[in-house]
Write a protein that holds these residues in place. Structure first.
Motif, PDB file in Angstrom:
ATOM      1  N   UNK A 288       0.840  -1.191   0.000  1.00  0.00           N
ATOM      2  CA  UNK A 288       0.000   0.000   0.000  1.00  0.00           C
ATOM      3  C   UNK A 288       0.875   1.241   0.000  1.00  0.00           C
ATOM      4  N   UNK A 289       0.783   2.026  -1.049  1.00  0.00           N
ATOM      5  CA  UNK A 289       1.553   3.277  -1.121  1.00  0.00           C
ATOM      6  C   UNK A 289       0.614   4.470  -1.136  1.00  0.00           C
ATOM      7  N   UNK A 290      -0.622   4.261  -0.702  1.00  0.00           N
ATOM      8  CA  UNK A 290      -1.627   5.315  -0.819  1.00  0.00           C
ATOM      9  C   UNK A 290      -1.890   6.029   0.501  1.00  0.00           C
ATOM     10  N   UNK A 291      -0.961   5.934   1.465  1.00  0.00           N
ATOM     11  CA  UNK A 291      -1.143   6.580   2.759  1.00  0.00           C
ATOM     12  C   UNK A 291      -1.297   8.082   2.563  1.00  0.00           C
ATOM     13  N   UNK A 292      -2.271   8.676   3.252  1.00  0.00           N
ATOM     14  CA  UNK A 292      -2.507  10.111   3.160  1.00  0.00           C
ATOM     15  C   UNK A 292      -2.377  10.740   4.553  1.00  0.00           C
ATOM     16  N   UNK A 293      -1.991  12.010   4.578  1.00  0.00           N
ATOM     17  CA  UNK A 293      -1.906  12.762   5.822  1.00  0.00           C
ATOM     18  C   UNK A 293      -2.640  14.080   5.633  1.00  0.00           C
ATOM     19  N   UNK A 294      -3.195  14.593   6.737  1.00  0.00           N
ATOM     20  CA  UNK A 294      -3.940  15.854   6.654  1.00  0.00           C
ATOM     21  C   UNK A 294      -3.056  17.010   6.192  1.00  0.00           C
ATOM     22  N   UNK A 295      -1.766  16.927   6.523  1.00  0.00           N
ATOM     23  CA  UNK A 295      -0.850  18.012   6.157  1.00  0.00           C
ATOM     24  C   UNK A 295       0.064  17.620   4.997  1.00  0.00           C
ATOM     25  N   UNK A 296      -0.368  16.646   4.192  1.00  0.00           N
ATOM     26  CA  UNK A 296       0.449  16.181   3.069  1.00  0.00           C
ATOM     27  C   UNK A 296       0.739  17.312   2.085  1.00  0.00           C
ATOM     28  N   UNK A 297       1.993  17.392   1.654  1.00  0.00           N
ATOM     29  CA  UNK A 297       2.377  18.270   0.548  1.00  0.00           C
ATOM     30  C   UNK A 297       2.771  17.359  -0.610  1.00  0.00           C
ATOM     31  N   UNK A 298       1.994  17.384  -1.650  1.00  0.00           N
ATOM     32  CA  UNK A 298       2.175  16.454  -2.764  1.00  0.00           C
ATOM     33  C   UNK A 298       2.951  17.128  -3.887  1.00  0.00           C
ATOM     34  N   UNK A 299       4.217  16.749  -4.012  1.00  0.00           N
ATOM     35  CA  UNK A 299       5.078  17.282  -5.072  1.00  0.00           C
ATOM     36  C   UNK A 299       5.413  16.193  -6.080  1.00  0.00           C
ATOM     37  N   UNK A 300       4.504  15.229  -6.216  1.00  0.00           N
ATOM     38  CA  UNK A 300       4.788  14.082  -7.072  1.00  0.00           C
ATOM     39  C   UNK A 300       4.161  14.178  -8.457  1.00  0.00           C
ATOM     40  N   UNK A 301       3.117  14.954  -8.613  1.00  0.00           N
ATOM     41  CA  UNK A 301       2.358  14.909  -9.851  1.00  0.00           C
ATOM     42  C   UNK A 301       2.635  16.129 -10.725  1.00  0.00           C
ATOM     43  N   UNK A 302       2.755  15.892 -12.024  1.00  0.00           N
ATOM     44  CA  UNK A 302       3.048  16.983 -12.954  1.00  0.00           C
ATOM     45  C   UNK A 302       1.794  17.671 -13.453  1.00  0.00           C
ATOM     46  N   UNK A 303       0.907  18.009 -12.536  1.00  0.00           N
ATOM     47  CA  UNK A 303      -0.354  18.670 -12.887  1.00  0.00           C
ATOM     48  C   UNK A 303      -0.365  20.042 -12.228  1.00  0.00           C
ATOM     49  N   UNK A 304      -0.167  21.102 -12.995  1.00  0.00           N
ATOM     50  CA  UNK A 304      -0.077  22.438 -12.403  1.00  0.00           C
ATOM     51  C   UNK A 304      -1.309  22.800 -11.584  1.00  0.00           C
ATOM     52  N   UNK A 305      -1.072  23.578 -10.518  1.00  0.00           N
ATOM     53  CA  UNK A 305      -2.161  24.006  -9.650  1.00  0.00           C
ATOM     54  C   UNK A 305      -2.975  25.134 -10.250  1.00  0.00           C
ATOM     55  N   UNK A 306      -2.484  25.747 -11.314  1.00  0.00           N
ATOM     56  CA  UNK A 306      -3.136  26.914 -11.908  1.00  0.00           C
ATOM     57  C   UNK A 306      -4.239  26.445 -12.860  1.00  0.00           C
ATOM     58  N   UNK A 307      -5.398  27.063 -12.761  1.00  0.00           N
ATOM     59  CA  UNK A 307      -6.533  26.709 -13.607  1.00  0.00           C
ATOM     60  C   UNK A 307      -6.258  27.155 -15.049  1.00  0.00           C
ATOM     61  N   UNK A 308      -6.790  26.398 -15.993  1.00  0.00           N
ATOM     62  CA  UNK A 308      -6.717  26.766 -17.409  1.00  0.00           C
ATOM     63  C   UNK A 308      -7.177  28.218 -17.598  1.00  0.00           C
ATOM     64  N   UNK A 309      -6.462  29.016 -18.408  1.00  0.00           N
ATOM     65  CA  UNK A 309      -6.872  30.412 -18.617  1.00  0.00           C
ATOM     66  C   UNK A 309      -8.356  30.536 -18.967  1.00  0.00           C
ATOM     67  N   UNK A 310      -9.011  31.509 -18.346  1.00  0.00           N
ATOM     68  CA  UNK A 310     -10.451  31.670 -18.522  1.00  0.00           C
ATOM     69  C   UNK A 310     -10.844  31.879 -19.979  1.00  0.00           C
TER      70      UNK A 310
END
Length: 383
Positions: A22-44
């Motif tokens: 199981x590698x899916x452990x989550x924490x309330x204060x998790x900082x996820x720097x693993x995924x290449x999905x930008x946090x910025x929303x697609x331009x309006x």
């Protein structure tokens, strides 16, 4: 559980998943720097125009190679930005970059054809080669050489079965761009050895030190290059799942035939979004690029101050690939320790090939205050 109804080529992967733990452990204060999905929303401007188009009726199948006006916009983009003449029949609109790579491998490979993959690599490449019946052949690179291609090793890997070479610059996971000298030498090498170059060009805006140069723009390379583009990164459209392929027309014809038996066309609304992205790119590109450049420069500064880390400056993309070799832990061991003790998630470098061992990939896809918290926690690790 019985696996008897599965294709034999997939049984091993199912067994690996069952035994990996199981590698899916989550924490309330998790900082996820693993995924290449930008946090910025697609331009309006992309979202609003695309969904206005949907309301106007663009919800049907499109032409199987994509909307003609989108294909023309792609041709115009290459002319304006790179002074390249791309013809309509050389363009195929795909369901994002990963499907584009899958279709490309299916179109060009015969059984046991060899495809050279430069390490570290985007992890789907080897399986995409294998699914098409090909054999992946890996070329190592290292931090000591700025992850540039070693042409002596490349020459030694060539056999009479070598068909293609996959390149990715700006690079995921290293954050490094190939130099113009590397690109020119690679073009000469491909011509000399009669190879196809498959260029995964999905981070082209994120070349921080120079103007990006498609290898297909170099003399003699257009007819032997298959270029894969995605709107996911440059346009912040990861969820839209749309990209394109540029290749000689006879290759595009085969890719079109294969795709018609898979998904037929890319989603119509996503294609409209891509069209508006191209039309308005100059209005938002610099802001996006400068945001991520600031983040990776901050990440480099902070990582450089951690004693157990060695790190190169990032020249492209929004990833940074520090070495943690001084800790004497493998990349998987370090990533687990970072997760367990600091609640920071990264990807072990070994996921990207042997050359990635003793590295971790950090995605700078969160704001600087979140990156700061992550590096504050990393600094406290003891070895």
């Amino acid at each position: 559980m019985s696996l008897k109804y599965l294709s034999s080529k997939y049984r091993d992967s199912v067994i690996d998943q069952q035994t990996s733990g199981d590698v899916s452990v989550e924490y309330d204060d998790l900082i996820n720097l693993s995924i290449g999905d930008p946090d910025i929303i697609t331009p309006e401007i992309i979202i609003n125009n695309a969904f206005n188009d949907a309301l106007a009726g663009h919800t049907k199948y499109t032409a199987s190679r994509g909307y003609p006006e989108l294909r023309q916009a792609i041709c115009d983009f290459y002319k304006e930005r790179y002074n390249m003449l791309v013809k309509d029949e050389e363009v195929f609109v795909s369901t994002a970059g990963s499907v584009a790579m899958f279709l490309t491998m299916q179109a060009i490979l015969d059984a046991d054809d060899e495809v050279i993959i430069i390490e570290p690599y985007f992890f789907p490449y080897p399986n995409q080669v294998k699914m098409a019946g090909g054999i992946p052949v890996f070329i190592k690179t290292s931090m000591e050489n700025n992850f540039q291609i070693d042409f002596e090793m490349l020459s030694a890997a060539i056999t009479d079965k070598t068909k293609a070479i996959i390149i990715n610059t700006p690079n995921n996971p290293t954050g490094i761009c190939y130099t113009d000298a590397t690109m020119s030498e690679l073009a000469d090498f491909a011509i000399k050895n009669d190879l196809i170059v498959v260029a995964d060009d999905i981070y082209t805006s994120f070349d921080y030190t120079k103007k990006f140069m498609p290898i297909s723009s170099l003399p003699g390379m257009k007819e032997r290059t298959i270029t894969i583009n995605s709107f996911s990164k440059n346009f912040l459209m990861t969820g839209f799942r749309v990209g394109n392929i540029i290749a000689p027309d006879y290759i595009i014809n085969v890719i079109q035939q294969i795709n018609e038996n898979v998904v037929y066309t890319a989603p119509s609304i996503s294609q409209r979004a891509a069209l508006h992205g191209l039309k308005h790119f100059s209005e938002f590109e610099n802001n996006i690029v400068n945001t991520f450049k600031e983040r990776v420069e901050y990440a480099h500064k902070r990582l450089s101050e951690i004693p157990y880390v060695d790190v190169l400056p990032v020249s492209g993309s929004f990833y940074i690939f520090p070495s943690i070799k001084k800790t004497k832990l493998t990349s998987s061991e370090f990533a687990k320790k970072l997760m367990d003790e600091c609640h920071v998630r990264v990807i072990p470098g070994s996921s990207f090939g042997e050359s990635g061992e003793f590295h971790i990939r950090i995605s700078c896809t969160l704001e600087i205050d979140k990156l700061a918290q992550a590096f504050d926690r990393m600094e406290k690790l003891k070895f």
